[in-house]
Write an enzyme that holds these catalytic residues in place. Structure first.
Site, PDB file in Angstrom:
ATOM      1  NE  ARG A  56      15.397 -27.274  52.895  1.00  0.00           N
ATOM      2  CZ  ARG A  56      15.694 -26.833  51.993  1.00  0.00           C
ATOM      3  NH1 ARG A  56      16.895 -26.592  52.066  1.00  0.00           N
ATOM      4  NH2 ARG A  56      15.075 -26.308  50.950  1.00  0.00           N
ATOM      5  CG  ASP A  57      15.058 -22.564  50.591  1.00  0.00           C
ATOM      6  OD1 ASP A  57      14.344 -22.141  49.928  1.00  0.00           O
ATOM      7  OD2 ASP A  57      16.527 -22.375  50.716  1.00  0.00           O
ATOM      8  CG  HIS A 100      10.984 -22.554  46.343  1.00  0.00           C
ATOM      9  ND1 HIS A 100      10.742 -23.425  47.478  1.00  0.00           N
ATOM     10  CD2 HIS A 100      12.128 -21.900  46.456  1.00  0.00           C
ATOM     11  CE1 HIS A 100      11.908 -23.048  48.210  1.00  0.00           C
ATOM     12  NE2 HIS A 100      12.772 -22.055  47.718  1.00  0.00           N
ATOM     13  CG  HIS A 127      14.997 -17.566  46.020  1.00  0.00           C
ATOM     14  ND1 HIS A 127      16.437 -18.045  46.332  1.00  0.00           N
ATOM     15  CD2 HIS A 127      14.425 -18.777  46.603  1.00  0.00           C
ATOM     16  CE1 HIS A 127      16.333 -19.340  47.054  1.00  0.00           C
ATOM     17  NE2 HIS A 127      15.073 -19.588  47.094  1.00  0.00           N
ATOM     18  CB  CYS A 172      20.799 -15.105  47.199  1.00  0.00           C
ATOM     19  SG  CYS A 172      21.247 -15.824  45.690  1.00  0.00           S
ATOM     20  CG  ASN A 179      13.578 -18.776  50.662  1.00  0.00           C
ATOM     21  OD1 ASN A 179      13.087 -19.428  49.707  1.00  0.00           O
ATOM     22  ND2 ASN A 179      14.563 -19.141  51.543  1.00  0.00           N
TER      23      ASN A 179
END
Lengths: 345, 296
Positions: free
Chosen positions: A58-59, A250, A252, A283, A292
């Site tokens: 997803r992300d 979460h 990055h 990003c 990520n």
């Protein structure tokens, strides 16, 4: 320290070392050659077990430029399901006008294999998305808040307060249907528009999401600007409002700080970490930069710390290799770069 | 710690592991630019035989060509007495010697046993002491060896102790193949700190598996206050094709700044230097901070 023979690639000892680190064999068993680090993790106050939430499909994919065909998405998720990952974020029930990459959400949701013991949460920004997700077979959903007003306005076109109201609708329906809801708080360590974000604000938004019934709050360093110092301060504030066991991070890796930030979080007792296979997902706020943190690199670190994740690193690397080939890109995972280069797999 | 000394190894360790031979004027300019960033220590070159390390063949020219800022140290590698003498003749005021915690690695790398390498170093130490030249000791493979695999922490402590007792003012512990994780870093440092005072320790982490900053963080938490890094993350890994090597100085400084730790280094100037050398080498930076900032 100069001329080294490249025949080293075939050196058995190196491969043994890598295998020890990469932890082949039964994912659930403790590392074979190292009972010491196992005790180490308990003695050093680190969690014994860390749940990894895989957000690649997803992300990760959402932030990739190329639109990925539905079959590829399904195959990726199916491969990830076999690695031991306990949670895989599948897709997002948002309008395809906003996020074209996730336009095939229904097909993906219906097309994937559902392994017992694995959760397949999906994003649902509002009640409409929620109903659509349930109709397509979703059994867990996520809502996405932010600790920054400016980010909230630019990202979902409403204030934090308005977004919370929308999420409350979702949470209420979810409660009626016994569907667990995970809450995300973006910009927990900094905002691309507002800059510095106060830890109190993060704590406040987290508390709102938790009070409405989210079982877990994932704190996102959306632009990767956080460092161990800001991570610590932010977590200290949030931990006053929310039990540790309900927190996730979460991170990055845009500034290379992700693993150091994750380490800080787990040293403080956080036991849930989000990551993305092959470090998928750039990003959107810093062109050319990474996004990520790579699942492979996180697992490598946790294995080395003697922390159990239940995940087979080799299989994750294979899934990473699959999706990178499909996307025609090089992996963002350093572990994968180092391993595939030597042919140690 | 409140302050951390960053030891910049880009011009030596970094360039040495780059495929393209870098022209002497570019090396000199790189070091001069680094001198302007506030870095206190910049490893300039290596006085080894050009047959072994062609990249460092111009060591004398580089040493004599750079602009030496007062307050900045420019150590050079000297694997033996001959190299030491050449270095001093070229104007070096500080030298480094390279040991290893692995027998096999030492054999493959410099063709002798650990014991024999220490004997060679003791010659250098004697000469250095006589000339009042400080010596920094490196221990390679502290968290794993490409040939031997796992390295016992006790072995690392033993070699570190020997080098420290010989007179090295600082011991830089190198995770040569980057396989270390915070767990193994902690274990290794615990053992070494029994033999060598933490004030004399440095860590030299490679980022081959992405673990460098996490490993460095753990070292800092244990009291280490000297960290080696390479501008733009120069220097691949000779043991893992295509993989990265040294940790990028920019990313390290970013983390230390965020922790409120004083380094004296100007991150912007550092990034500019990284951009310069990457352009000169026609390669992308390995620094994530640079990648994030310079594209905007």
């Amino acid at each position: 320290m100069g001329a080294v023979p490249s025949a080293l690639k075939h050196c058995l000892s190196y491969q043994h070392l890598l295998k020890e680190q990469l932890w082949i064999g039964e994912p659930a068993a403790p590392p074979p050659a190292a009972p010491h680090p196992w005790q180490e993790s308990q003695a050093s106050g680190l969690p014994e077990y860390i749940k990894i939430v895989e957000v690649g499909p997803r992300d990760g994919l959402q932030n990739e430029k190329v639109i990925v065909p539905t079959e590829i998405k399904i195959e990726l998720i199916n491969q990830l399901s076999k690695t031991g990952l306990p949670a895989i974020e599948v897709t997002s029930f948002v309008s395809s006008k906003w996020v074209p990459q996730m336009a095939d959400h229904k097909e993906v949701m219906r097309g994937i294999e559902r392994h017992p013991g694995v959760q397949y949460p999906v994003l649902t920004p509002n009640l409409q998305g929620f109903h659509s997700a349930i109709a397509a077979g979703a059994t867990e959903v996520s809502v996405f808040g932010a600790a920054s007003e400016a980010f909230s306005k630019r990202n979902i076109n409403c204030s934090i307060e308005e977004s919370i109201e929308k999420f409350e609708e979702v949470a209420k329906s979810a409660r009626n249907m016994n569907i667990p809801v995970r809450g995300y708080v973006s910009c927990a360590l900094g905002c691309p528009y507002e800059g510095n974000i106060t830890p109190t604000k993060v704590a406040e938004v987290s508390k709102r999401l938790y009070s409405m019934g989210c079982y877990e709050i994932s704190l996102g360093d959306t632009i990767g600007v956080g460092t161990p110092g800001s991570m610590k301060r932010m977590l200290e504030a949030v931990m006053k409002e929310i039990p540790l066991s309900a927190l996730a991070v979460h991170c990055h890796d845009t500034y290379g700080q992700a693993l150091a930030n994750i380490l800080t979080a787990i040293q403080m007792g956080v036991a849930v970490v989000d990551s993305s296979v092959a470090g998928l997902g750039g990003c959107p706020y810093a062109r050319g930069a990474t996004g990520n943190v790579a699942t492979e690199d996180v697992i490598y670190m946790l294995n080395g710390l003697g922390i159990n994740t239940g995940v087979n690193l080799y299989k994750v690397m294979e899934a990473g290799d699959f999706i990178c080939t499909a996307l025609n890109k090089t992996t963002n995972s350093k572990v994968a770069q180092a391993s595939f280069g030597t042919g140690a797999i | 710690p409140k302050r951390v000394k960053v030891v910049e190894v880009g011009p030596r360790d970094g360039l040495q592991n780059e495929k393209n031979i870098v022209p002497t004027p570019v090396k000199i300019n790189l070091i001069n630019m680094l001198s302007e960033t506030g870095l206190q220590v910049i490893e300039a070159t290596s006085f080894v035989s050009p047959k072994w390390v062609p990249q460092m063949a111009d060591h004398t020219e580089v040493m004599q060509g750079i602009h030496k800022l007062p307050g900045v140290s420019y150590p050079v590698l000297t694997p033996n007495l001959k190299g030491f003498q050449a270095a001093v003749a070229a104007g070096a005021k500080e030298v480094s010697i390279f040991g290893a915690a692995s027998e096999l690695f030492t054999k493959k790398n410099i063709n002798c046993s650990i014991e024999e390498s220490l004997e060679r170093f003791s010659e250098v130490m004697t000469a250095a002491r006589a000339a009042s030249i400080p010596v920094r000791g490196y221990v390679s493979c502290v968290l794993g060896c490409p040939y031997e695999g796992k390295i016992p922490a006790a072995k690392v402590a033993e070699v570190s102790k020997k080098m420290y007792s010989m007179g090295c003012y600082e011991i830089s512990l190198g995770d040569t193949i980057g396989v270390g994780t915070p767990g193994s870093m902690k274990e290794m440092l615990t053992a070494v700190m029994k033999e060598v005072p933490v004030g004399a320790l440095a860590v030299h982490c490679h980022d081959t598996y992405g673990q460098a900053l996490a490993n460095i963080l753990v070292a800092l938490q244990m009291g280490v206050s000297v960290v080696d890094a390479s501008v733009a993350g120069l220097g691949g890994c000779p043991y893992a094709q295509g993989a990265s090597g040294n940790v990028a100085t920019e990313d390290l400084v970013y983390m230390l700044n965020g922790l409120g730790i004083h380094t004296g280094v100007d991150l912007q100037k550092l990034m500019d230097t990284g951009t310069f050398i990457c352009n000169a080498l026609n390669r992308r930076t390995n620094s994530k901070v640079s990648q994030a900032c310079c594209r905007l």
